[in-house]
Design a protein around this motif. Sequence first.
Motif, PDB file in Angstrom:
ATOM      1  N   UNK A 150       0.932  -1.169  -0.054  1.00  0.00           N
ATOM      2  CA  UNK A 150      -0.022   0.136  -0.095  1.00  0.00           C
ATOM      3  C   UNK A 150       1.032   1.307   0.080  1.00  0.00           C
ATOM      4  N   UNK A 151       1.937   1.233   0.809  1.00  0.00           N
ATOM      5  CA  UNK A 151       2.863   2.325   0.794  1.00  0.00           C
ATOM      6  C   UNK A 151       3.441   2.459  -0.679  1.00  0.00           C
ATOM      7  N   UNK A 152       3.908   1.466  -1.398  1.00  0.00           N
ATOM      8  CA  UNK A 152       4.676   1.705  -2.790  1.00  0.00           C
ATOM      9  C   UNK A 152       3.477   2.107  -3.682  1.00  0.00           C
ATOM     10  N   UNK A 153       2.266   1.716  -3.488  1.00  0.00           N
ATOM     11  CA  UNK A 153       1.141   2.083  -4.438  1.00  0.00           C
ATOM     12  C   UNK A 153       0.857   3.651  -4.219  1.00  0.00           C
ATOM     13  N   UNK A 154       0.849   4.033  -2.908  1.00  0.00           N
ATOM     14  CA  UNK A 154       0.701   5.628  -2.683  1.00  0.00           C
ATOM     15  C   UNK A 154       1.762   6.243  -3.276  1.00  0.00           C
ATOM     16  N   UNK A 155       2.934   5.903  -2.954  1.00  0.00           N
ATOM     17  CA  UNK A 155       4.341   6.632  -3.735  1.00  0.00           C
ATOM     18  C   UNK A 155       4.053   6.505  -4.883  1.00  0.00           C
TER      19      UNK A 155
ATOM     20  N   UNK B 214       3.646  10.221  -7.174  1.00  0.00           N
ATOM     21  CA  UNK B 214       4.739  10.735  -8.298  1.00  0.00           C
ATOM     22  C   UNK B 214       3.862  11.053  -9.698  1.00  0.00           C
ATOM     23  N   UNK B 215       2.935   9.930  -9.819  1.00  0.00           N
ATOM     24  CA  UNK B 215       2.387  10.165 -11.076  1.00  0.00           C
ATOM     25  C   UNK B 215       1.472  11.416 -11.344  1.00  0.00           C
ATOM     26  N   UNK B 216       0.871  11.784 -10.173  1.00  0.00           N
ATOM     27  CA  UNK B 216       0.102  13.106  -9.884  1.00  0.00           C
ATOM     28  C   UNK B 216       0.937  14.300 -10.629  1.00  0.00           C
ATOM     29  N   UNK B 217       2.234  14.380 -10.282  1.00  0.00           N
ATOM     30  CA  UNK B 217       3.009  15.529 -10.728  1.00  0.00           C
ATOM     31  C   UNK B 217       3.632  15.380 -11.919  1.00  0.00           C
ATOM     32  N   UNK B 218       3.309  14.200 -12.765  1.00  0.00           N
ATOM     33  CA  UNK B 218       3.825  13.973 -14.420  1.00  0.00           C
ATOM     34  C   UNK B 218       2.792  14.729 -14.908  1.00  0.00           C
ATOM     35  N   UNK B 219       3.681  15.411 -16.198  1.00  0.00           N
ATOM     36  CA  UNK B 219       2.776  16.085 -17.089  1.00  0.00           C
ATOM     37  C   UNK B 219       2.048  14.929 -18.087  1.00  0.00           C
TER      38      UNK B 219
END
Length: 105
Positions: free
Chosen positions: A90-95, A99-104
């Motif tokens: 769950x921690x990996x999935x959250x990370x 990170x994906x939210x910040x990608x264009x």
Amino acid sequence: MTQIADKATEAAQRQRQRETRQQLDSPALDRGPYDGDPQDLAGQWRARHTEWRPLTALTDGQSRPVCSPERDVQGSTWAQERDAQREAALTRRTRVAERAEGLPR
């Protein structure tokens, strides 16, 4: 010199974004039972619960003793390991999601 450093930083950033995008788009590696879709996992546990209900009713009806965590050291150890694996997944999935939210796009 500053332009070179800026271009190197941008190139490294693009590379990280590309790698993250590839990880998100590729099928997940086998990292255990908890890295899948949380909704799928919930469905699996509902099915298991349904599957075990008749067995529980049978043991209750025959007054048979149920498993006691205090007496089942190996099973308790496995349960603790599963909980640790689940938390790590769950921690990996959250990370990855953060990170994906910040990608264009």
